[in-house]
Motif scaffolding. Structure first.
Motif, PDB file in Angstrom:
ATOM      1  N   ASN A 175      -3.623   0.409  -2.953  1.00 27.07           N
ATOM      2  CA  ASN A 175      -2.802  -0.792  -2.948  1.00 27.07           C
ATOM      3  C   ASN A 175      -2.795  -1.374  -4.356  1.00 27.07           C
ATOM      4  OD1 ASN A 175      -5.215  -2.345  -3.196  1.00 27.07           O
ATOM      5  ND2 ASN A 175      -5.352  -2.629  -0.977  1.00 27.07           N
TER       6      ASN A 175
ATOM      7  N   ASN B 130      -6.273  -1.010   3.973  1.00 32.96           N
ATOM      8  CA  ASN B 130      -4.978  -1.150   3.304  1.00 32.96           C
ATOM      9  C   ASN B 130      -4.839  -2.474   2.574  1.00 32.96           C
ATOM     10  OD1 ASN B 130      -2.512   0.747   5.257  1.00 32.96           O
ATOM     11  ND2 ASN B 130      -4.535   1.326   4.546  1.00 32.96           N
TER      12      ASN B 130
ATOM     13  N   THR C 116       0.841  -1.195   0.000  1.00 33.71           N
ATOM     14  CA  THR C 116       0.000   0.000   0.000  1.00 33.71           C
ATOM     15  C   THR C 116       0.873   1.242   0.000  1.00 33.71           C
ATOM     16  OG1 THR C 116      -1.582  -1.234   1.359  1.00 33.71           O
ATOM     17  CG2 THR C 116      -1.940   1.128   1.159  1.00 33.71           C
TER      18      THR C 116
END
Length: 831
Positions: A366, A463, A350
């Motif tokens: 990401n 994330n 990420t």
């Protein structure tokens, strides 16, 4: 020759000699101080190349080497064998560049600034203790699942490894203030997150302010004029196909018809809230009012924390892949509030902006999804007037009495004795100190932040999500702050969701302190009932802090929204267009056209044309405003005329009804729209009695604006940038001026205003600019205001400023190949 003149000359020589030596000594000491500061700063520059062993007296460090590659802007690209090692490295590397900022952030949040900066910050610390931020952070941290807590602990371990290794080469601020940082803890990271919650969700003072203003007006219609709920200009992110050439209906409850007596129920005027004992507000210093004790920055009347974000699906882009953009509007300081990073380990990759002191990426992308935030302005606070018996008890709903809970706080104060401060709490929450409210009533603050059942911070889930299902599942756990989130992914999907726990109230949202239990909370709005959209027909979604609910909304979220101008302009620039490219995203982020300002210019010109006593300077002003294109460029004289006239006009409009103090204090997120409606509708109830008609009043507002703004005699030379400036300073510049001269930008001409997409003020504006391009992930752009480093002698201290200031941007490498080809420094962290 007499003795008297001789003695006088003798004493004059002594005085002159002494003065010269004093000047010499002062200059020498200043020079030595600057040399010492320069030496301290240079010794604190981090090692960017080679190997560093993270040895720690028996404590675990890393399981395997971690590689940190820095690109041409010093952005760290961390590559680790395990996620735990990655978080250790993130803590270590962030401390390399931002350790003092991290320490200042946690002291700011925890109410521990007076300990290192003296008694002028005692009042600030008392407020932070009163709001229970440190205690709340510890409660949340203790409630996190073990796996989540381990990630915070790994980050803290990395920070502490850096602190341990650099006791003799700490950032210069530690030397200037003569202290060393305490060890970092996972709870400290949560405290820093509390600052963000405090900044974005704190609006309790609006209820006290409105109560006061409503009492002065004593007129529900006039009150509703000042506090509209949304506007006809709003563009909620429903994803419906709209004809933007047609006027939009007003949302319910916002009619301005003269016979409409409905009142609305929220505001955001400036509270009657002084800065700590005459010192600069540390909340304002660190992050544009990160905290509830202070109004927005004094130099920017209408600056309120907010942001822009939007997402466009592939049907409307040149590449056929989605584009997503985000620029978050916050206070601008040195160092930046954000720190860019790229984090990579098995199961996690990420990149984006991080918050110094916290693990994870806050906003970015990401390998599969991208996202951005704007403030929702959800109403998550209520004020309750409590009944006390004077014996340490408060009355509960059934009429019985309970003892107040008391937290005994000890605040350390530099060069003074420790200060004992008791915080009293009822079942609703802490009692606000009358010192801050200037209200003798016992008022308790109820806030979702104090709900012990809410403890989730799902950044890790965001994330690591790989699709909308996983991403929205993480969003469903989001507690605070209330936010608008836009989304795109590598499969071509786009989406939007409002997030955060917002109370359901059987009696509705209240705009003033309440006395009875009828205004209690009955749970929170279900996640699925919050505004949301996925792959909408329009292929376009955007938010900019204005109203996001459709005209018919199941649950009220807030009665306060931001001015609609940014969201309206973004929609007009992008919605319905095809063949859009990343350059169009940047052009929109930096757009400085204001339809509202241009319309005001035309109305002011008309007023001058129809005023008998207009002089030559006023008529020249009218000519400039009528021919203006509405762009607030730094060389525009019309921009000066319109904005200064609007500032003057507001006070002239409000002062007859509110008095000078409350007229100055009236601030609210939709105040520009409120004034626009009053003026453009020529509302007779608001025309001051000293003027025969609106034309005379508006012409005088232009005249007064020129006086207040110190216009040049030749008004065409009164350029906007001559007085409308950006000036970004180090937090210590107010205490140690020479730090400001070394670290700050100084005053620079500034285009745009608070109604343009590029929403700006003297020390306020876009804190970063991000555009995700799924057609070229390595071409996706991200830049912050100044640079990665907080050290003035680092090449990455202010290397991003020229791009930011001039409306340019650059790519953030992401794939291993792109990162390798852009690497300028390589550091290995070894066990």
């Amino acid at each position: 020759m007499s003795a008297a003149p001789t003695r006088r000359r003798h004493w004059l020589r002594i005085i002159l000699f002494t003065a010269v030596w004093i000047v010499i000594i002062v200059v020498a000491l200043s020079g030595l101080g600057i040399l010492w500061l320069r030496s301290a700063a240079k010794s604190a520059l981090p090692i960017l190349d080679g190997d560093i062993h993270l040895a720690s007296q028996g404590a675990p460090t890393l399981s395997a080497p971690v590689t940190v590659r820095r690109d041409q802007h010093g952005v760290p690209h961390i590559d680790a064998a395990t996620q735990e090692d990655m978080f250790v490295a993130q803590g270590y590397v962030t401390a390399q560049d931002r350790l003092w900022q991290m320490d200042a952030f946690r002291r700011n949040a925890n109410g521990e600034l007076a300990e290192v900066m003296g008694p002028s910050l005692l009042r600030h610390d008392k407020a932070q203790r009163m709001f229970q931020f440190r205690n709340t952070a510890h409660r949340i941290y203790a409630s996190l699942p073990p796996a989540e807590r381990a990630r915070y602990e790994a980050y803290a371990r990395g920070v502490n490894l850096y602190i341990t290794q650099h006791q003799d080469s700490l950032p210069p601020e530690f030397h200037l203030l003569h202290y060393k940082p305490e060890p970092w803890t996972g709870a400290d990271s949560i405290s820093i997150g509390m600052m963000m919650v405090d900044m974005l969700d704190t609006h309790w003072y609006t209820k006290l302010s409105r109560e006061k203003i409503a009492a002065k007006l004593n007129n529900p219609k006039l009150e509703s004029d000042l506090y509209p709920v949304g506007s006809w200009r709003d563009h909620p992110p429903t994803g419906e196909l709209l004809d933007l050439s047609q006027p939009h209906p007003q949302p319910p409850g916002t009619s301005n018809d003269e016979d409409d007596e409905r009142t609305v129920t929220r505001t955001m005027p400036v509270p009657d809230w002084p800065t700590p004992m005459g010192a600069p507000s540390m909340r304002g210093i660190f992050a544009h009012g990160w905290g509830s004790t202070n109004p927005p920055i004094d130099s920017c009347r209408d600056c309120t924390p907010g942001s822009n974000n939007w997402v466009i699906d592939g049907k409307h882009t040149a590449s056929g892949k989605p584009l997503l953009s985000n620029d978050m509007h916050l206070g601008l300081n040195e160092p930046n509030i954000w720190y860019m990073a790229d984090l990579r380990a098995p199961g996690y990759h990420t990149a984006g902006v991080t918050l110094p002191g916290m693990p994870f990426v806050i906003a970015g992308h990401n390998e599969h999804v991208a996202w951005g935030f704007t403030a929702l302005y959800g109403d998550v606070q209520d004020l309750y007037i409590e009944k006390l018996d004077g014996k340490g008890n408060f009355q509960v709903a059934d009429g019985s009495w309970k003892p107040l809970n008391v937290n005994h706080e000890i605040i350390r104060v530099r060069s003074r004795k420790d200060f004992a401060y008791d915080v009293r709490l009822t079942d609703h929450g802490p009692l606000l100190d009358p010192l801050f409210t200037r209200d003798s009533r016992a008022i308790a603050l109820k806030w979702t932040l104090y709900d012990t059942t809410l403890n989730s911070i799902p950044l890790y889930g965001l994330n690591t999500a790989s699709n909308w299902t996983e991403f929205s599942s993480a969003l469903s756990q989001w507690c605070w702050p209330t936010q608008n989130v836009v989304y795109s992914d590598d499969q071509g999907h786009i989406g939007y969701h409002a997030v955060g726990r917002i109370p359901m109230r059987s009696a509705g949202i209240t705009d003033k302190p309440v006395l009875d239990a009828v205004h209690g909370w009955q749970g929170y709005i279900p996640f699925d009932d919050m505004p949301n959209a996925f792959d909408p027909p329009s292929g376009f979604l955007a938010t900019a802090n204005s109203r996001v609910t459709p005209d018919k909304s199941k649950y009220p979220i807030t009665d306060e929204w931001a001015d609609p101008y940014r969201a309206e302009r973004i929609s007009k620039l992008l919605q319905g267009r095809d063949n859009l490219k990343p350059a169009d995203m940047l052009a929109t982020q930096t757009d400085i056209y204001s339809e509202m300002d241009q319309e005001f210019g035309h109305r002011l010109s008309y007023a001058i044309d129809h005023t008998a006593n207009a002089d030559d300077q006023l008529r020249k002003a009218a000519d400039l405003m009528r021919s203006w294109d509405g762009r607030l460029t730094t060389d525009s004289a019309a921009a000066s005329l319109v904005t200064q006239a609007r500032y003057a006009l507001r006070i002239m409009l409000l002062e007859p009804k509110l008095g000078a103090e409350d007229a100055e204090n009236y601030e609210w997120s939709e105040s520009n729209f409120a004034v626009e409606e009053i003026v453009m509708r020529s509302n007779p109830a608001w025309l001051p009695s000293a003027y025969k008609d609106w034309d005379a009043f508006l012409a005088d507002a232009v005249r007064r604006g020129m006086i207040i703004g110190h216009a040049t005699t030749n008004v065409s030379q009164w350029t906007y940038g001559s007085w409308h400036v950006v000036d970004i300073e180090h937090p210590l510049s107010n205490f140690l001026p020479y730090v400001g001269r070394i670290a700050g930008t100084g005053e620079q001409p500034l285009s745009g205003d608070t109604t343009t997409v590029k929403q700006v003020g003297r020390s306020f504006g876009p804190s970063q600019r991000f555009t995700m391009d799924w057609n070229n992930i390595d071409g996706s752009t991200e830049n912050i205001v100044l640079g990665e480093s907080g050290n003035p002698y680092s090449p990455y201290f202010r290397d991003q400023w020229d791009d930011y200031y001039n409306g340019r941007t650059f790519a953030l490498p992401f794939t291993p190949t792109a990162v390798t080809s852009n690497t300028r420094h390589t550091l290995r962290l070894l066990p």
